[in-house]
Design a protein around this motif. Structure first.
Motif, PDB file in Angstrom:
ATOM      1  N   ALA A 100       0.694  -1.185   0.013  1.00 40.62           N
ATOM      2  CA  ALA A 100      -0.002   0.135  -0.002  1.00 40.62           C
ATOM      3  C   ALA A 100       0.826   1.233   0.042  1.00 40.62           C
ATOM      4  O   ALA A 100       0.620   2.229  -0.653  1.00 40.62           O
ATOM      5  N   TYR A 101       1.928   1.328   0.751  1.00 42.33           N
ATOM      6  CA  TYR A 101       2.299   2.315   0.998  1.00 42.33           C
ATOM      7  C   TYR A 101       3.528   2.890  -0.218  1.00 42.33           C
ATOM      8  O   TYR A 101       4.059   3.927  -0.381  1.00 42.33           O
ATOM      9  N   ASN A 127       2.303   3.526  -2.989  1.00 42.06           N
ATOM     10  CA  ASN A 127       1.573   4.533  -3.706  1.00 42.06           C
ATOM     11  C   ASN A 127       2.264   5.895  -3.349  1.00 42.06           C
ATOM     12  O   ASN A 127       2.106   6.870  -4.142  1.00 42.06           O
ATOM     13  N   PHE A 128       3.120   6.065  -2.563  1.00 46.21           N
ATOM     14  CA  PHE A 128       3.829   7.021  -2.280  1.00 46.21           C
ATOM     15  C   PHE A 128       5.417   7.228  -2.706  1.00 46.21           C
ATOM     16  O   PHE A 128       6.081   8.005  -2.462  1.00 46.21           O
ATOM     17  N   ALA A 129       5.556   6.150  -3.568  1.00 42.51           N
ATOM     18  CA  ALA A 129       6.912   5.912  -4.150  1.00 42.51           C
ATOM     19  C   ALA A 129       7.236   6.440  -5.564  1.00 42.51           C
ATOM     20  O   ALA A 129       6.237   6.648  -6.504  1.00 42.51           O
ATOM     21  N   SER A 130       8.479   6.773  -5.598  1.00 44.95           N
ATOM     22  CA  SER A 130       8.983   6.838  -7.149  1.00 44.95           C
ATOM     23  C   SER A 130       9.878   5.814  -7.267  1.00 44.95           C
ATOM     24  O   SER A 130      10.677   5.259  -6.357  1.00 44.95           O
ATOM     25  N   ALA A 150       6.715   3.910 -13.800  1.00 48.44           N
ATOM     26  CA  ALA A 150       6.632   2.973 -12.825  1.00 48.44           C
ATOM     27  C   ALA A 150       5.859   3.375 -11.645  1.00 48.44           C
ATOM     28  O   ALA A 150       5.641   4.816 -11.327  1.00 48.44           O
ATOM     29  N   GLY A 151       5.079   2.488 -11.209  1.00 49.17           N
ATOM     30  CA  GLY A 151       4.129   3.024 -10.169  1.00 49.17           C
ATOM     31  C   GLY A 151       3.703   1.648  -9.201  1.00 49.17           C
ATOM     32  O   GLY A 151       3.531   0.606 -10.035  1.00 49.17           O
ATOM     33  N   SER A 152       3.197   1.944  -8.295  1.00 51.41           N
ATOM     34  CA  SER A 152       2.693   0.778  -7.531  1.00 51.41           C
ATOM     35  C   SER A 152       1.617  -0.102  -7.894  1.00 51.41           C
ATOM     36  O   SER A 152       1.342  -1.293  -7.876  1.00 51.41           O
ATOM     37  N   GLN A 153       0.487   0.824  -8.611  1.00 49.13           N
ATOM     38  CA  GLN A 153      -0.728   0.215  -8.883  1.00 49.13           C
ATOM     39  C   GLN A 153      -0.713   0.123 -10.471  1.00 49.13           C
ATOM     40  O   GLN A 153      -0.297  -1.166 -11.032  1.00 49.13           O
ATOM     41  N   ARG A 154      -0.820   1.013 -11.231  1.00 56.10           N
ATOM     42  CA  ARG A 154      -0.781   0.757 -12.859  1.00 56.10           C
ATOM     43  C   ARG A 154       0.421   0.648 -13.556  1.00 56.10           C
ATOM     44  O   ARG A 154       0.614   0.168 -14.468  1.00 56.10           O
ATOM     45  N   GLY A 155       1.670   1.032 -12.868  1.00 55.34           N
ATOM     46  CA  GLY A 155       3.008   0.975 -13.434  1.00 55.34           C
ATOM     47  C   GLY A 155       3.672  -0.372 -12.871  1.00 55.34           C
ATOM     48  O   GLY A 155       5.013  -0.068 -12.812  1.00 55.34           O
ATOM     49  N   LEU A 172      -4.858   6.870   1.397  1.00 58.46           N
ATOM     50  CA  LEU A 172      -3.957   6.440   0.402  1.00 58.46           C
ATOM     51  C   LEU A 172      -4.535   7.150  -0.992  1.00 58.46           C
ATOM     52  O   LEU A 172      -5.599   6.907  -1.337  1.00 58.46           O
ATOM     53  N   PRO A 206      -4.151   7.648  -5.019  1.00 53.32           N
ATOM     54  CA  PRO A 206      -3.896   6.844  -6.001  1.00 53.32           C
ATOM     55  C   PRO A 206      -2.328   6.640  -6.156  1.00 53.32           C
ATOM     56  O   PRO A 206      -1.719   7.729  -5.862  1.00 53.32           O
ATOM     57  N   ALA A 207      -1.722   5.449  -6.667  1.00 55.26           N
ATOM     58  CA  ALA A 207      -0.473   5.495  -6.509  1.00 55.26           C
ATOM     59  C   ALA A 207       0.249   6.551  -7.691  1.00 55.26           C
ATOM     60  O   ALA A 207      -0.208   6.792  -8.603  1.00 55.26           O
ATOM     61  N   HIS A 208       1.326   6.763  -7.024  1.00 61.66           N
ATOM     62  CA  HIS A 208       2.014   7.984  -7.883  1.00 61.66           C
ATOM     63  C   HIS A 208       2.827   7.403  -8.877  1.00 61.66           C
ATOM     64  O   HIS A 208       3.285   5.965  -8.734  1.00 61.66           O
ATOM     65  N   ILE A 209       2.848   7.915 -10.142  1.00 64.11           N
ATOM     66  CA  ILE A 209       3.417   7.251 -11.199  1.00 64.11           C
ATOM     67  C   ILE A 209       4.783   8.196 -11.505  1.00 64.11           C
ATOM     68  O   ILE A 209       4.753   9.387 -11.617  1.00 64.11           O
ATOM     69  N   THR A 210       6.022   7.338 -11.562  1.00 63.95           N
ATOM     70  CA  THR A 210       7.200   8.045 -11.710  1.00 63.95           C
ATOM     71  C   THR A 210       7.239   8.725 -13.158  1.00 63.95           C
ATOM     72  O   THR A 210       7.010   8.035 -14.064  1.00 63.95           O
TER      73      THR A 210
END
Lengths: 546, 133
Positions: free
Chosen positions: A246-247, A249-252, A264-269, B109, B111-115
């Protein structure tokens, strides 16, 4: 199905088997199993719960914790909750089941706070019931079911089901690992709540999740559904086990040279991360969380930070390497097909719940994340336990004890002599080569799936002939049986993945990138030596007695 | 993986033998601290640490056994750095503590950040906008 005579080691194990009697036996020890045991006991049944590990610490919920799909019974909120993932799931979910799960989860979470004594956080005078901390939740569930008189057998993996002459399930046989003794439980009904299958990937808390229940159920004639949607992968710091996603979501995410990993991303990427990991390392930094968010994150999931603390990493300011670990049907949606609202399997006396049962009914073809999964576990467990109790109580007083036959085959009773090199280590190597890799299971293409399935079929043939029982001075029959269960699971998974020649839900085919309206159906798969797949309508008639 | 059973701290209650979901420990044949009998069966879930009443266990975060040179095998270092027993402390288990579940309210939470390729530092040692706030 052929049945070979019992070979000597098995016969001697059974001769020494201690036998218990109960109305209902629950197989498993996580949330679905404990809710099943509770509802069966509350329905008047005498219940035995047999867990592979320790009921209270076994499985991904206990070690991980989870959100819960807990939605206030306001029509607008419920409507939004149901609508939110229908598209992601490829429209394979069924709203009638969502309604039931939302209602049952709401009721169960209330009971968990009152009768179960779970210490929910209180914000503005109201309990926050949208998540549970794993160790606390499962400790309370264990205490609760014991208080209701459930007999708990820890470290007692069930190996197989026992069936009577009509094919109805009449109990289970297993092995008590700490006593090194076989055992049996004779019961009027069984609930399989053994969890999903993570194929020994090392994802958090999933080492016990080897798909045993699906194999046992298939051996007595149950089918599986949604097995193509079994390719969930969780993000973890490299070389660790903590797949709490879950966390992120705050990542690069970054290339090893520090340049951003675009897309890149936790969900769609997440597939972008998988592709990059095939070429080399991927780095991550939780750089999207402000100070207040960081503090809330630490309170919300202490075990997420445990790993970083011990590695000497500040995940908010440091970049650390990550990996993706296969979560299979633990987080994916496939599992034992249920034929009615009671979570019956179609085999008399056999019910399925939690990750072991298909979650397609509420999630369709996309993982619901922890919150849908935990809601499904407690709801399906409640229904399966109640229905199993009703079935078993109806059989009380039936004259005499039926003659029961153990139904286990692969990994227990090989058709030939033990074969050198055919062991659980061989199976783990096959899984590492054909099931874990991102370019086999996650990034799917028919040209890579077909040879993987062929390799698994070959492994199945070999283990069917020559794998079973303990080895050398270790009489533990469990590793061989688990190995067989994982290979069976993988064959159902890839057979379904090849049959679905389109992309839908989490099943993405590079050779069939579009959704095909002609494949708006579920896929039912079954069989052992011969695996067969068929279609199933998305909205079958829904019968329930409860 | 489980790395340490502290002989100095262990009270021989064998609760770790009971609660380990993958049956990693064996009771010591002659009494005394339990034995890590099957280390490679450890799934690094930290549950034994949570249940140990005297913080005698240490699970390293690595999914493989540590090299003998690792400081995480040094009990004195672990005790001094507060790592021994840190999980039990974080989840608030133990007499006199508040269960962590009481305060476990995470952030909403997004939505997930997209790089994206824009505005990112190319140097991993200089994390630009460290908090992203």
């Amino acid at each position: 199905m052929t049945h070979t005579p019992l070979r000597h080691p098995t016969r001697s194990r059974q001769a020494a088997a201690a036998a218990l009697s109960a109305d209902v036996v629950v197989v498993g020890g996580g949330p679905a199993a404990t809710w099943a045991a509770l509802s069966a006991a509350e329905s008047g049944a005498d219940v035995v719960l047999a867990d592979k590990g320790y009921c209270g610490t076994s499985g991904p919920t206990a070690s991980g914790g989870t959100g819960v799909w807990y939605v206030e019974p306001r029509p607008a909120a419920r409507e939004a909750a149901m609508a939110s993932r229908e598209g992601l799931g490829g429209y394979l979910a069924d709203r009638r089941w969502m309604v039931r799960v939302l209602d049952q989860t709401y009721e169960n979470m209330h009971r968990l706070g009152t009768e179960g004594r779970y210490p929910f956080p209180v914000v503005d005078g109201a309990q926050v019931r949208t998540g549970v901390q794993g160790p606390e939740y499962m400790r309370r569930m264990r205490a609760w079911i014991k208080r209701r008189g459930v007999r708990v057998l820890d470290h007692s993996p069930v190996l197989e089901l026992l069936v009577d002459a009509t094919g109805a399930v009449g109990g289970v046989a297993g092995y008590r690992r700490q006593q090194r003794r076989p055992y049996r439980v004779h019961a009027g009904a069984a609930v399989v709540a053994t969890g999903g299958c993570a194929f020994g990937s090392g994802a958090l808390g999933t080492n016990v999740d080897t798909g045993d229940g699906a194999l046992m159920a298939a051996e007595v004639g149950a089918a599986l559904s949604g097995m193509e949607f079994s390719n969930a992968y969780g993000i973890a710091p490299a070389f660790t086990s903590v797949t709490k996603s879950a966390y992120y979501n705050f990542a690069s995410f970054f290339h090893p040279d520090g340049t951003p990993l675009e897309g890149a991303g936790s969900q769609r990427g997440r597939s972008v991360i998988a592709r990059a990991l095939l070429r080399g390392a991927v780095y991550c930094q939780l750089d999207q969380a402000d100070a207040a968010t960081q503090a809330a994150m630490r309170r919300g999931q202490p075990n997420f930070f445990l790993t970083f603390h011990r590695l000497g990493i500040n995940p908010f300011t440091d970049r650390f390497p990550v990996t993706l670990l296969l979560e299979g049907t633990v987080r994916g949606t496939g599992g034992i097909r249920v034929v009615d609202g009671d979570c019956a399997t179609g085999v008399p006396g056999l019910y399925a719940a939690g990750d072991a049962a298909t979650r397609e009914l509420i999630c369709g073809g996309f993982t619901g994340g922890g919150s849908h999964n935990s809601a499904w576990a407690m709801s399906s467990g409640t229904w399966a336990g109640r229905a199993a109790a009703r079935h078993a109580l109806g059989m009380r007083g039936t004259a005499g004890h039926p003659r029961l036959r153990p139904a286990g085959e692969a990994g227990l009773r090989p058709t030939g002599p033990a074969t050198a090199g055919v062991d659980d280590r061989m199976v783990r190597e096959v899984l590492a080569a054909y099931v874990h890799p991102y370019d086999r299971n996650y990034l799917r293409h028919g040209d890579r799936l077909a040879p993987a399935l062929a390799a698994l079929d070959e492994a199945w043939t070999a283990l069917r002939a020559g794998l079973g029982g303990g080895s050398g001075d270790d009489p533990d029959p469990v590793p061989a049986r688990q190995a067989a269960a994982m290979v069976a699971h993988a064959r159902w998974m890839y057979t379904s993945a090849l049959a679905r020649s389109e992309s839908r839900g989490m099943h993405k085919r590079e050779d069939h990138p579009d959704t095909d309206p002609g494949q708006w159906h579920r896929l039912v798969v079954g069989g052992l030596d011969e695996v067969h797949v068929d279609t199933d309508p998305v909205r079958p008639a829904l019968a329930t007695a409860s | 993986m489980i790395e340490i059973v502290s002989a100095g701290r262990c009270i021989g209650c064998d609760v770790c033998v009971a609660v380990c979901p993958t049956n990693v420990f064996d009771p010591a044949p002659g009494g005394g601290p339990p034995v890590i009998a099957r280390q490679t069966d450890c799934q690094t879930c930290f549950m034994c640490e949570a249940y140990c009443p005297v913080d005698a266990l240490f699970v390293a975060p690595h999914a493989c056994p540590l090299p003998t040179s690792s400081p995480l095998l040094d009990e004195e270092y672990l005790a001094a750095s507060g790592l021994l027993g840190s999980y039990r402390n974080e989840i608030g288990w133990g007499r006199g503590r508040t269960p962590g579940a009481r305060t476990a309210v995470g952030p909403p939470l997004p939505p997930a950040h997209i790089t994206t390729a824009v505005g990112r530092s190319a140097d991993p040692l200089i994390p630009e906008g460290a908090t992203g706030a």
